[in-house]
Design a protein around this motif. Structure first.
Motif, short mmCIF file in Angstrom:
data_model
loop_
_atom_site.label_atom_id
_atom_site.label_comp_id
_atom_site.label_asym_id
_atom_site.label_seq_id
_atom_site.Cartn_x
_atom_site.Cartn_y
_atom_site.Cartn_z
N ARG A 1 0.85 -1.20 0.00
CA ARG A 1 0.00 0.00 0.00
C ARG A 1 0.88 1.24 0.00
O ARG A 1 2.06 1.19 0.34
N THR B 1 -2.16 5.67 3.08
CA THR B 1 -3.49 5.10 2.89
C THR B 1 -4.15 4.66 4.19
O THR B 1 -5.33 4.95 4.44
N VAL C 1 -10.85 6.72 -1.00
CA VAL C 1 -9.49 6.57 -0.44
C VAL C 1 -8.73 5.48 -1.18
O VAL C 1 -7.58 5.66 -1.60
N ILE C 2 -9.36 4.32 -1.35
CA ILE C 2 -8.69 3.19 -2.01
C ILE C 2 -8.40 3.51 -3.47
O ILE C 2 -7.39 3.08 -4.03
N ASP D 1 -4.98 4.61 -4.34
CA ASP D 1 -3.88 3.69 -4.03
C ASP D 1 -4.00 2.44 -4.90
O ASP D 1 -4.67 1.47 -4.54
N ALA E 1 -5.62 -3.38 4.60
CA ALA E 1 -4.69 -2.25 4.43
C ALA E 1 -3.62 -2.26 5.50
O ALA E 1 -2.43 -2.09 5.22
N ARG F 1 1.79 6.35 -8.57
CA ARG F 1 0.42 6.46 -8.04
C ARG F 1 -0.36 7.55 -8.77
O ARG F 1 -1.52 7.35 -9.16
#
Length: 435
Positions: free
Chosen positions: A178, A182, A203-204, A207, A248, A268
């Motif tokens: 990750r 995150t 949020v995910i 990432d 996570a 990213r």
């Protein structure tokens, strides 16, 4: 190469040290030096490579190849991928290959024939003579006038051994980790009484490494949706907020100095832009289910993370400024496998939907896609636009032309192509324009 041979038990540490000393004095490849010293012989090396690759060996020079098998695969495919169909047994086609781990070649053979391809390894020399026998005239015969030399065979073996070692590590990869911030962002979301599953998805979605794990877990056998979970929203709802956070928290954190020379923050940002650009392009094409398209864009380069994770010392040798086919060529040179192939292997193993796995494999070559042509074209164009930041005007114009061709081929009319490409290129900060 020498370290891999020691790890496999083919030679001892002392034998490697002797060979390295001889190599310093006389030069040459390490495999050739080991053979010259009597520590390794060619046939043992071939068997070792095949074992590492998990495939059988075929003696093409003494194999009776049926003509009906030859006719199953077009000559152009034989030429490009250095292979020869040798036997069919029901739905299985045995294919002799110089590079039996060539995922793209196997994928295309299976799509063309409708059969399951079973690769076996043959030497370049044996393939050369077999092709001369079965294709006495035409393109291939003209393209390979000179038989491979002993040095060619040794170089081939070294590359195949390296590829097999890296592929083995990729196939055993359970998680891509990750990004650094995150978990903290997820923790804040879980503490927020007004947070919704959509908050976690957002949020995910920033990432790509964690997103790959979340999508892969949701497509596992536990939920009975293998190959059907194609959005982060559905994955989060299936897993639940607590399980998402547990995944996570248990994942390793990426740092630039641990990423095999890969700038993970730049990676990213490119992945997030590619996801959003893919959604915008698919929306312009009239598709309603754009969230799944965004996942394909977000995950298209997960193979880069995998290669940087399992072989960091090799990946550091690759110029971080390389992009597109130049990057793929460098990966194949230093690792024996490219990031689209590595990403495809992971996506297949984790049970991701077929459209996403094919797009991961062909996002640099969308024309090769068969079942997800529009999605592959959209991700391919979005990925090219992601490379625009800091590009020159000439580079921008070349990217514009490439994207225009891709999207028109996918069915988007010219004016819509120009509009969406210009919009996204300005958003990215590059120089692509109709001018």
């Amino acid at each position: 190469m020498g370290e891999l041979l020691v790890d496999s038990g083919a030679i001892t540490r002392k034998q490697l040290d002797d060979a390295l000393a001889a190599q310093v004095r006389h030069g040459g490849k390490i495999a050739k030096t080991l053979i010259a010293l009597g520590y390794l012989d060619l046939q043992t090396f071939i068997r070792l490579v095949a074992r590492e690759a998990g495939v059988g060996i075929i003696d093409l020079l003494n194999y009776d190849v049926k003509e009906e098998c030859i006719n199953l695969v077009p000559r152009e495919m034989v030429v490009e991928h250095e292979l020869l169909p040798v036997e069919r047994l029901g739905p299985v086609l045995t294919v002799a290959m110089v590079c039996p781990l060539n995922t793209k070649a196997l994928y295309e053979v299976e799509n063309h024939t409708g059969l399951k391809a079973r690769p076996v390894m043959c030497t370049p020399e044996a393939l050369w003579y077999s092709i001369k026998r079965h294709y006495p005239n035409g393109q291939y015969a003209e393209a390979i006038e000179t038989a491979p030399t002993e040095d060619d065979n040794l170089l081939w073996l070294e590359r195949q051994f390296l590829a097999a070692s890296v592929v083995g590590l990729v196939r055993r990869t359970e998680s891509l980790g990750r990004m650094p911030r995150t978990t903290e962002s997820l923790r804040d979301a879980l503490r927020d009484p007004h947070a919704t599953p959509r908050t976690l998805v957002d949020v995910i979605g920033q990432d790509p490494s964690l997103a790959a794990k979340i999508i892969g877990t949701a497509n596992g056998d536990t939920f009975g949706f293998k190959g059907r979970v194609d959005t982060l929203d559905l994955a989060v709802r299936l897993l639940g907020p607590r399980e998402v956070f547990r995944i996570a928290e248990s994942s390793d954190v990426w740092f630039d100095d641990a990423g095999g020379g890969l700038n993970v923050e730049a990676y990213r940002m490119d992945a997030v832009f590619t996801a959003r650009a893919t959604e915008r392009i698919m929306e312009a094409m009239g598709h309603g289910h754009v969230a799944a398209s965004g996942v394909a864009g977000l995950l298209c380069d997960i193979g880069r993370l995998a290669l940087a994770m399992v072989a960091p010392n090799h990946y550091k040798k690759i110029d971080p400024e390389l992009k597109g086919i130049d990057l793929i060529a460098a990966e194949q040179r230093y690792l024996g496998i490219s990031h689209p192939e590595a990403g495809y292997m992971l996506a297949e193993r984790w049970g991701l939907p077929a459209d996403i796995t094919e797009t991961i494999l062909f996002h640099h070559e969308p024309k090769r896609a068969t079942r997800a042509k529009e999605l592959a074209a959209a991700v391919g164009a979005a990925h090219r636009l992601a490379d625009l930041a800091g590009s020159t005007i000439d580079d921008g114009r070349a990217t514009f032309r490439d994207c225009l061709e891709l999207l028109q081929r996918a069915g988007l009319e010219f004016s819509a192509c120009v509009r969406v490409i210009t919009e996204l290129s300005h958003l990215r900060g590059g120089g692509a324009s109709a001018a």
